[in-house]
Every structure is written in C-alpha cells, then in structure tokens.
Design a protein around this motif. Sequence first.
Motif, mmCIF file in Angstrom:
data_model
loop_
_atom_site.group_PDB
_atom_site.id
_atom_site.type_symbol
_atom_site.label_atom_id
_atom_site.label_comp_id
_atom_site.label_asym_id
_atom_site.label_seq_id
_atom_site.Cartn_x
_atom_site.Cartn_y
_atom_site.Cartn_z
ATOM 1 N N PRO A 55 0.830 -1.202 0.000
ATOM 2 C CA PRO A 55 0.000 0.000 0.000
ATOM 3 C C PRO A 55 0.869 1.258 0.000
ATOM 4 O O PRO A 55 1.982 1.269 0.540
ATOM 5 C CB PRO A 55 -0.799 -0.116 1.312
ATOM 6 C CG PRO A 55 -0.749 -1.578 1.664
ATOM 7 C CD PRO A 55 0.565 -2.074 1.164
ATOM 8 N N GLY A 56 0.334 2.311 -0.590
ATOM 9 C CA GLY A 56 1.121 3.530 -0.718
ATOM 10 C C GLY A 56 1.527 4.157 0.593
ATOM 11 O O GLY A 56 2.550 4.850 0.666
ATOM 12 N N GLY A 75 -3.148 8.438 -2.817
ATOM 13 C CA GLY A 75 -3.921 9.334 -3.671
ATOM 14 C C GLY A 75 -4.583 8.664 -4.853
ATOM 15 O O GLY A 75 -5.339 9.313 -5.586
ATOM 16 N N GLU A 76 -4.322 7.377 -5.061
ATOM 17 C CA GLU A 76 -4.966 6.679 -6.178
ATOM 18 C C GLU A 76 -6.415 6.343 -5.827
ATOM 19 O O GLU A 76 -6.733 6.002 -4.698
ATOM 20 C CB GLU A 76 -4.213 5.392 -6.507
ATOM 21 C CG GLU A 76 -2.847 5.618 -7.115
ATOM 22 C CD GLU A 76 -2.166 4.318 -7.506
ATOM 23 O OE1 GLU A 76 -1.775 4.192 -8.674
ATOM 24 O OE2 GLU A 76 -2.031 3.436 -6.640
ATOM 25 N N SER A 77 -7.277 6.404 -6.834
ATOM 26 C CA SER A 77 -8.671 6.006 -6.657
ATOM 27 C C SER A 77 -9.158 5.312 -7.922
ATOM 28 O O SER A 77 -8.891 5.774 -9.036
ATOM 29 C CB SER A 77 -9.565 7.223 -6.377
ATOM 30 O OG SER A 77 -10.941 6.851 -6.397
ATOM 31 N N ARG A 87 -7.223 10.496 -13.683
ATOM 32 C CA ARG A 87 -6.686 11.642 -12.932
ATOM 33 C C ARG A 87 -5.708 11.242 -11.845
ATOM 34 O O ARG A 87 -4.833 12.030 -11.489
ATOM 35 C CB ARG A 87 -7.825 12.442 -12.282
ATOM 36 C CG ARG A 87 -8.691 13.228 -13.229
ATOM 37 C CD ARG A 87 -9.518 14.260 -12.447
ATOM 38 N NE ARG A 87 -10.223 13.654 -11.307
ATOM 39 C CZ ARG A 87 -11.449 13.149 -11.398
ATOM 40 N NH1 ARG A 87 -12.091 13.142 -12.561
ATOM 41 N NH2 ARG A 87 -12.036 12.648 -10.325
ATOM 42 N N THR A 88 -5.859 10.026 -11.283
ATOM 43 C CA THR A 88 -5.169 9.744 -10.021
ATOM 44 C C THR A 88 -4.193 8.579 -10.039
ATOM 45 O O THR A 88 -3.370 8.469 -9.123
ATOM 46 C CB THR A 88 -6.200 9.461 -8.906
ATOM 47 O OG1 THR A 88 -6.887 8.223 -9.168
ATOM 48 C CG2 THR A 88 -7.203 10.595 -8.777
ATOM 49 N N THR A 124 3.387 -2.609 -11.283
ATOM 50 C CA THR A 124 2.466 -1.556 -10.889
ATOM 51 C C THR A 124 1.483 -1.282 -12.017
ATOM 52 O O THR A 124 1.654 -1.752 -13.142
ATOM 53 C CB THR A 124 3.224 -0.258 -10.523
ATOM 54 O OG1 THR A 124 2.357 0.601 -9.794
ATOM 55 C CG2 THR A 124 3.729 0.477 -11.760
ATOM 56 N N HIS A 125 0.439 -0.507 -11.692
ATOM 57 C CA HIS A 125 -0.385 0.149 -12.703
ATOM 58 C C HIS A 125 0.265 1.494 -12.986
ATOM 59 O O HIS A 125 0.366 2.326 -12.077
ATOM 60 C CB HIS A 125 -1.800 0.409 -12.170
ATOM 61 C CG HIS A 125 -2.686 -0.792 -12.136
ATOM 62 N ND1 HIS A 125 -3.220 -1.357 -13.274
ATOM 63 C CD2 HIS A 125 -3.144 -1.524 -11.094
ATOM 64 C CE1 HIS A 125 -3.985 -2.390 -12.930
ATOM 65 N NE2 HIS A 125 -3.949 -2.519 -11.628
ATOM 66 N N ILE A 126 0.692 1.756 -14.221
ATOM 67 C CA ILE A 126 1.256 3.073 -14.504
ATOM 68 C C ILE A 126 0.183 4.070 -14.911
ATOM 69 O O ILE A 126 0.463 5.250 -15.094
ATOM 70 C CB ILE A 126 2.363 3.023 -15.580
ATOM 71 C CG1 ILE A 126 1.834 2.542 -16.926
ATOM 72 C CG2 ILE A 126 3.529 2.192 -15.101
ATOM 73 C CD1 ILE A 126 2.822 2.777 -18.058
ATOM 74 N N GLY A 127 -1.073 3.637 -15.036
ATOM 75 C CA GLY A 127 -2.146 4.520 -15.454
ATOM 76 C C GLY A 127 -2.378 4.418 -16.954
ATOM 77 O O GLY A 127 -1.736 3.631 -17.650
ATOM 78 N N PHE A 128 -3.303 5.213 -17.454
ATOM 79 C CA PHE A 128 -3.631 5.191 -18.886
ATOM 80 C C PHE A 128 -2.459 5.733 -19.699
ATOM 81 O O PHE A 128 -2.120 6.915 -19.604
ATOM 82 C CB PHE A 128 -4.876 6.045 -19.169
ATOM 83 C CG PHE A 128 -6.172 5.369 -18.827
ATOM 84 C CD1 PHE A 128 -6.820 4.564 -19.749
ATOM 85 C CD2 PHE A 128 -6.748 5.552 -17.581
ATOM 86 C CE1 PHE A 128 -8.024 3.954 -19.446
ATOM 87 C CE2 PHE A 128 -7.955 4.947 -17.262
ATOM 88 C CZ PHE A 128 -8.596 4.144 -18.197
#
Length: 278
Positions: free
Chosen positions: A39-40, A71-73, A82-83, A116-120
């Motif tokens: 967890p972050g 801060g990730e959601s 966004r996060t 990890t998830h790097i995001g879109f």
Amino acid sequence: MQPLNDMEIGVMFWAGRDPYETIRELKSWGVRCGQMGIPGDMPMEDAAVRWKQALADENFIIVTVFAAYVGESYADIPTVRRTVGFVPPATRAERELRTLAVSDFAAELGVPGIATHIGFVPEDRSSEDYIAVREMVRRVCDRAARNGQTFALETGQESAPVLHEFLLSTGRANLRINFDPANMILYGTGDPIAALDTLAAHVITVHCKDGDWPPHDSPGALGEEKPLGQGSVGMDRFIAKLKEIGYKGPLTIEREASDPVRRHHDIAMAVELLRKLL
C-alpha cells in the motif's frame, strides 16, 4: 524449498498486517506462492527484515511485489485517469521514489520482479505526458535491472496495441507485462483472450480475476468484478490460451471484495476452479 511448478496457483495479497498471520491465511487456501502488494502509505522501514524471516519460516514464495500509491482512486474511469500511476504530473516524482523503494524492498526479499499500474498510457507518442511516463518507466527498469528484477506493467487501462507499442518504444529488456484479463473487461479496452496473442511475448505473470463489462448506460463507469468463473473472461478459454502461448508462470488469484468473509470464500472457490481447469 522446492521450485514452483509450471502454472502453480497463488494468491495476490496486500502487506500491512502481521507477516506470519498473512502468510498462514494464504497457506490455508493450499497455496505456497503469491504476489505481494505494498500500500502507498505502508512504512517501508524494517519491513523487509520482518517479511524475509516470515517467508523463510513459513516456506512461502513471493513472485512479484506490486507498488501502489497514496492518492490513487479506482472509483470510475475518469478518476483513474486523474489519479492512478505515473500519468498524473503532480505526483510523478514522489511515486518514482516510492517505486524505487519497492524495488529495493523486493531485492532484500530476493523477489525477481516488481509491478504496478502506470495509469492510462497516452496514445499520442509525441505528447509531453507520453515522453515523461516513458522516461520514468525507463528509470524504474534500470533500477530493477540493477536489482536483478523485471518490471511489469499491469494490463487493463489501455488497449493491447497501445500497451504493446509503449513497451517497444521504452526499449528495456526487463520491461514486461502482468496480464490481468478481468481488467481489460472492467475498463472496456478489449477481449483479453485476443489481447494475449498481441502481448504473449512480454507476459511474465498473470492474474486470475473475473468481471463483467461496463454498463452501456453509465459512461465512465467501470465494469463489476466477479468471483472467478462467474464473469465474462471465460476462465476455461483463458487457461487454454495461456497453455497455447507457452506460459508456465504462476496463476495468481486476485479477488478485491471488501468483505473479508466473501473474499475468503471466493478465493477458496477460485483455487478449486483452477485445479479443475488444470
């Protein structure tokens, strides 16, 4: 400890609780390997010492350590954009440092990979965000390489062709994929079975997770995660495709149900389902 078997069943879990209590819960499902999420907000000081001892005492193998960030959601697709991950500019620096710390933590445990998830991933290869994210991934790959590790990006938040192009453009031999078939359905980014044909050469680990497509009448909504075998993935097709592409790594069950009783039940059911399919 004996090495893992081909396609050995494991479970994804989150650190933060007592290591011995956590590992014994995992072993209650009859598994001896798993992927650890950090967890972050989890303090990293002395964590590796405690986990290393518990893993040795309990004869349990961690195959990947996942990094998450404060801060990730994952409330819906716009919020994810966004996060999550490396894409939001305001949090890149702190998240890069956190990812490097997770790599060093995994190295202390002797774990061969981080993820990890790097995001879109931006689709425009000339955009500032695309270049910044690519350079950040390169730096993480270089630290992971020094630690003798792969760095895996999890599927789902972009189509298979976009992810494939990003991997090629990054130019790091240790950059790989943790393939999660349910994520592609939950985000509506494509058929996961077909995506495996595109990404097969880069897949180093997988999640066994299930879910249904986003509702047509709710733009921006995510699909719904389901117990393994009760969603739209088609686990029999997924396992058959993994065998077809020559995948031999672990089959890591991920179940994100918030109710611990439901999660325990669903993971036990998933273990039995995978045993039958294998």
